[in-house]
Design a protein around this motif. Structure first.
Motif, PDB file in Angstrom:
ATOM      1  N   TYR A   1       0.790  -1.247  -0.044  1.00 50.97           N
ATOM      2  CA  TYR A   1      -0.004   0.235   0.040  1.00 50.97           C
ATOM      3  C   TYR A   1       0.861   1.267   0.211  1.00 50.97           C
ATOM      4  CZ  TYR A   1      -3.946  -3.004   1.285  1.00 50.97           C
ATOM      5  OH  TYR A   1      -5.089  -4.142   0.989  1.00 50.97           O
ATOM      6  N   ASP A   2       0.486   2.365  -0.783  1.00 49.29           N
ATOM      7  CA  ASP A   2       0.968   3.578  -0.519  1.00 49.29           C
ATOM      8  C   ASP A   2      -0.224   4.413  -0.156  1.00 49.29           C
ATOM      9  OD1 ASP A   2       1.857   6.155  -1.059  1.00 49.29           O
ATOM     10  OD2 ASP A   2       2.697   5.980  -3.098  1.00 49.29           O
ATOM     11  N   LYS A   3       0.016   4.578   1.213  1.00 45.57           N
ATOM     12  CA  LYS A   3      -1.399   5.353   1.880  1.00 45.57           C
ATOM     13  C   LYS A   3      -1.109   6.782   1.666  1.00 45.57           C
ATOM     14  CE  LYS A   3      -2.156   1.824   5.291  1.00 45.57           C
ATOM     15  NZ  LYS A   3      -2.266   1.571   6.675  1.00 45.57           N
ATOM     16  N   GLU A   4      -0.066   7.473   1.420  1.00 45.24           N
ATOM     17  CA  GLU A   4       0.069   8.879   1.232  1.00 45.24           C
ATOM     18  C   GLU A   4      -0.720   9.070  -0.393  1.00 45.24           C
ATOM     19  OE1 GLU A   4       4.217   9.970   1.406  1.00 45.24           O
ATOM     20  OE2 GLU A   4       3.845  10.062   3.635  1.00 45.24           O
TER      21      GLU A   4
ATOM     22  N   PHE B   1      -3.015   6.943  -1.603  1.00 41.40           N
ATOM     23  CA  PHE B   1      -4.161   6.142  -1.663  1.00 41.40           C
ATOM     24  C   PHE B   1      -4.158   5.228  -2.748  1.00 41.40           C
ATOM     25  CE2 PHE B   1      -5.433   9.584   1.184  1.00 41.40           C
ATOM     26  CZ  PHE B   1      -6.157   9.070   2.292  1.00 41.40           C
TER      27      PHE B   1
ATOM     28  N   VAL C   1      -3.032   0.792  -3.851  1.00 38.39           N
ATOM     29  CA  VAL C   1      -2.425  -0.476  -3.491  1.00 38.39           C
ATOM     30  C   VAL C   1      -2.206  -0.968  -4.850  1.00 38.39           C
ATOM     31  CG1 VAL C   1      -4.592  -1.389  -3.808  1.00 38.39           C
ATOM     32  CG2 VAL C   1      -3.048  -2.648  -2.308  1.00 38.39           C
TER      33      VAL C   1
ATOM     34  N   ALA D   1      -7.901  -4.287   2.563  1.00 40.16           N
ATOM     35  CA  ALA D   1      -8.091  -2.871   2.370  1.00 40.16           C
ATOM     36  C   ALA D   1      -8.804  -2.206   3.495  1.00 40.16           C
ATOM     37  CB  ALA D   1      -8.695  -2.065   1.151  1.00 40.16           C
TER      38      ALA D   1
ATOM     39  N   GLN E   1      -6.828  -1.608   6.570  1.00 41.75           N
ATOM     40  CA  GLN E   1      -5.941  -0.462   6.583  1.00 41.75           C
ATOM     41  C   GLN E   1      -6.908   0.784   6.533  1.00 41.75           C
ATOM     42  OE1 GLN E   1      -2.809  -1.297   5.877  1.00 41.75           O
ATOM     43  NE2 GLN E   1      -3.097  -3.597   5.685  1.00 41.75           N
TER      44      GLN E   1
ATOM     45  N   LEU F   1      -9.514   1.318   4.559  1.00 40.13           N
ATOM     46  CA  LEU F   1      -9.530   1.823   3.295  1.00 40.13           C
ATOM     47  C   LEU F   1     -10.453   1.020   2.668  1.00 40.13           C
ATOM     48  CD1 LEU F   1      -5.758   2.232   2.333  1.00 40.13           C
ATOM     49  CD2 LEU F   1      -7.242   4.426   2.977  1.00 40.13           C
TER      50      LEU F   1
ATOM     51  N   TYR G   1     -11.721  -0.430  -1.379  1.00 41.54           N
ATOM     52  CA  TYR G   1     -11.692  -0.405  -2.762  1.00 41.54           C
ATOM     53  C   TYR G   1     -13.072  -0.405  -3.463  1.00 41.54           C
ATOM     54  CZ  TYR G   1     -10.680  -2.495  -7.502  1.00 41.54           C
ATOM     55  OH  TYR G   1     -10.589  -2.830  -8.797  1.00 41.54           O
TER      56      TYR G   1
ATOM     57  N   PRO H   1     -10.861   6.423   1.663  1.00 39.56           N
ATOM     58  CA  PRO H   1     -11.061   6.164   2.953  1.00 39.56           C
ATOM     59  C   PRO H   1     -12.275   5.522   3.276  1.00 39.56           C
ATOM     60  CG  PRO H   1     -10.393   8.590   2.870  1.00 39.56           C
ATOM     61  CD  PRO H   1     -10.904   7.990   1.233  1.00 39.56           C
ATOM     62  N   GLN H   2     -12.348   4.516   4.206  1.00 42.17           N
ATOM     63  CA  GLN H   2     -13.597   3.671   4.703  1.00 42.17           C
ATOM     64  C   GLN H   2     -14.689   4.592   5.075  1.00 42.17           C
ATOM     65  OE1 GLN H   2     -13.355   0.196   4.216  1.00 42.17           O
ATOM     66  NE2 GLN H   2     -15.455  -0.095   4.775  1.00 42.17           N
TER      67      GLN H   2
END
Length: 475
Positions: free
Chosen positions: A107-110, A112, A114, A129, A132, A134, A136, A221-222
């Protein structure tokens, strides 16, 4: 007669494949029957000469290079949950199965995103996800399809009405071309004006232009709160007529599904669940809307529920049932997700279409489709994505001879697709064309569009070895 003459998978070819993918080449009786068909068996079965399971991009590239040199057809394959014969090796050769390429790479959360291999199952990506924090968003009904397969067909699903289809979440991919060359398409950015979009050309190409071996996907974001409403109506027409009101009143449902009562009742029997009411306040239910909303808080959703309830009751809904517990929400969506499975379990001969029409034409289109049932010896069942006009129409029979069934279904499908085109729609919203719908596509889009698509196919695949006879090029 095809102008393309294909090579055979000789023992020498098998030996070289075993050098590339050791102990992951299968022939003869080693080939599981699942590799001979997809989930819509009406489009036939064909046993490949070999099945090969690469683990890396480099292995897939070496297999493609070898097959291109010897003009051996290659059919890419995921979980084989397709419905149009797209993963059936109708011209022999090998099936290149990506199911063992199933790692979530990171993941690259910065940003957003995967990065995954194409054989990751949709269900596994969704669950990972969520851990995390997050989401999809693409949510096709078949949760155990591969994400690579979803990208290859541009699968839509239930959340497309708010969040868009799979195409909207593909940032980048690694692709092996039919020649064995490796290309990287796209980037971890949100927009581009950098030449032709080869990335978008690959999405939805059904494995005819290249083999996807790695994907970088956008996440969001979830949502903090999610709730579903079961909305029963006396008639399907009243049910569908309500749909535009959700959008006119800025309610933005995450999902908005319609279901006919008979299909729902059959599915509840199949699952052993009782979730949807058959009758309310002395009125027999004829159809249902299943609506899901998400938001930043429970308080925000309470306001949405109040507004939505007022709108649908004024539009003719019998009542509004709030699925406000995890168990009830899970059961309500379990029924929706199992509709096709229940139809398949109770049907000997089955065919389907997933036309997409403008939302203001849904009711008229379904009325027309249902009227055709009187002319045929099979039953017609339907459900679908009310929010975006993607409708799933099934022809079902348990007592017809297959030849007669095919003949009658062909007449039915021709009329249905012609009506969809007349209404400004298209013949597939998410299942694709494969080889089962190729002729209908040609009739719908016309010779110029078909010629352009054939030209694209030829540029990518001059020897016509990659998933030949599918989408646009009939051999």
């Amino acid at each position: 007669m095809s102008e393309y003459e294909y090579g055979r998978v000789t023992q020498e070819i098998i030996d070289r494949l075993n050098e590339i993918t050791p102990r992951r080449v299968y022939t003869g009786d080693e080939i599981n029957d699942d590799f001979t068909h997809d989930e819509m068996s009406i489009y036939g079965k064909a046993k490949p000469e070999a099945v090969v399971e690469p683990l890396t991009t480099e292995e897939a590239a070496a297999v493609m290079k070898l097959c291109n040199e010897h003009k051996i057809p290659v059919t890419p394959s995921g979980a084989r949950t397709g419905l149009v014969g797209g993963a059936v090796s109708i011209h022999g050769g090998i099936i290149l199965s990506i199911t063992k390429m199933n790692k979530i790479l990171g993941y690259d959360k910065e940003n957003f995103v995967v990065t995954i291999q194409p054989g990751v199952l949709l269900n596994d990506l969704a669950e990972d996800a969520e851990k995390q924090g997050l989401l999809y968003p693409p949510d096709p009904g078949e949760k155990f399809a591969t994400v690579g397969g979803n990208v290859a067909t541009n699968a839509g699903g239930m959340r497309a009405v708010k969040y868009g289809t799979t195409r909207d979440y593909v940032r980048a991919m690694t692709v092996v071309l039919p020649t064995g060359e490796i290309v990287k398409l796209g980037a971890t950015v949100s927009k581009t004006s950098s030449g032709y979009s080869l990335l978008n050309l690959m999405i939805g190409s059904e494995g005819t232009l290249g083999v996807i071996t790695e994907l970088t996907l956008k996440l969001i974001p979830q949502p903090k709160a999610v709730i579903s409403l079961i909305i029963p109506y006396e008639t399907l027409e009243d049910c569908i007529a309500t749909v535009p009101q959700f959008f006119m009143n800025h309610l933005h449902p995450q999902a908005l599904e319609f279901m006919e009562k008979d299909v729902v009742m059959d599915t509840e029997k199949f699952l052993g669940k009782k979730v949807y009411p058959k009758e309310m306040e002395g009125v027999e239910v004829g159809a249902y809307l299943l609506a899901t909303f998400d938001g930043d808080s429970e308080e925000q959703l309470e306001d949405i529920i109040e507004a939505a309830s007022e709108i649908v009751l004024e539009a003719g809904a019998i009542d509004v049932l709030v699925a406000d517990t995890p168990a009830l929400k899970r059961d309500a969506w379990a029924v929706r997700s199992a509709l096709l499975e229940a139809i398949e379990a109770d049907t000997v001969l089955l065919d389907e279409c997933d036309v997409v029409v403008p939302t203001n034409k849904i009711a008229e289109f379904l009325t027309y489709t249902k009227s055709l049932e009187a002319e045929a010896d099979f039953r017609v069942k339907s459900f679908g994505h009310a929010g975006d006009g993607n409708l799933h129409i099934y022809t079902c029979s348990n007592d017809m001879q297959e030849e007669e069934f095919r003949k009658q279904v062909s007449v039915f499908m021709k009329k249905v697709y012609e009506k969809a085109t007349e209404f400004g729609g298209l013949i597939s919203g998410e299942h694709g064309i494969g080889h089962g719908k190729l002729d209908y596509l040609a009739e719908s889009v016309g010779p110029v569009s078909m010629r352009i698509m054939e030209g694209v196919k030829t540029v990518f695949d001059p020897n016509m070895i990659l998933n030949p006879g599918k989408v646009c090029y009939k051999l």
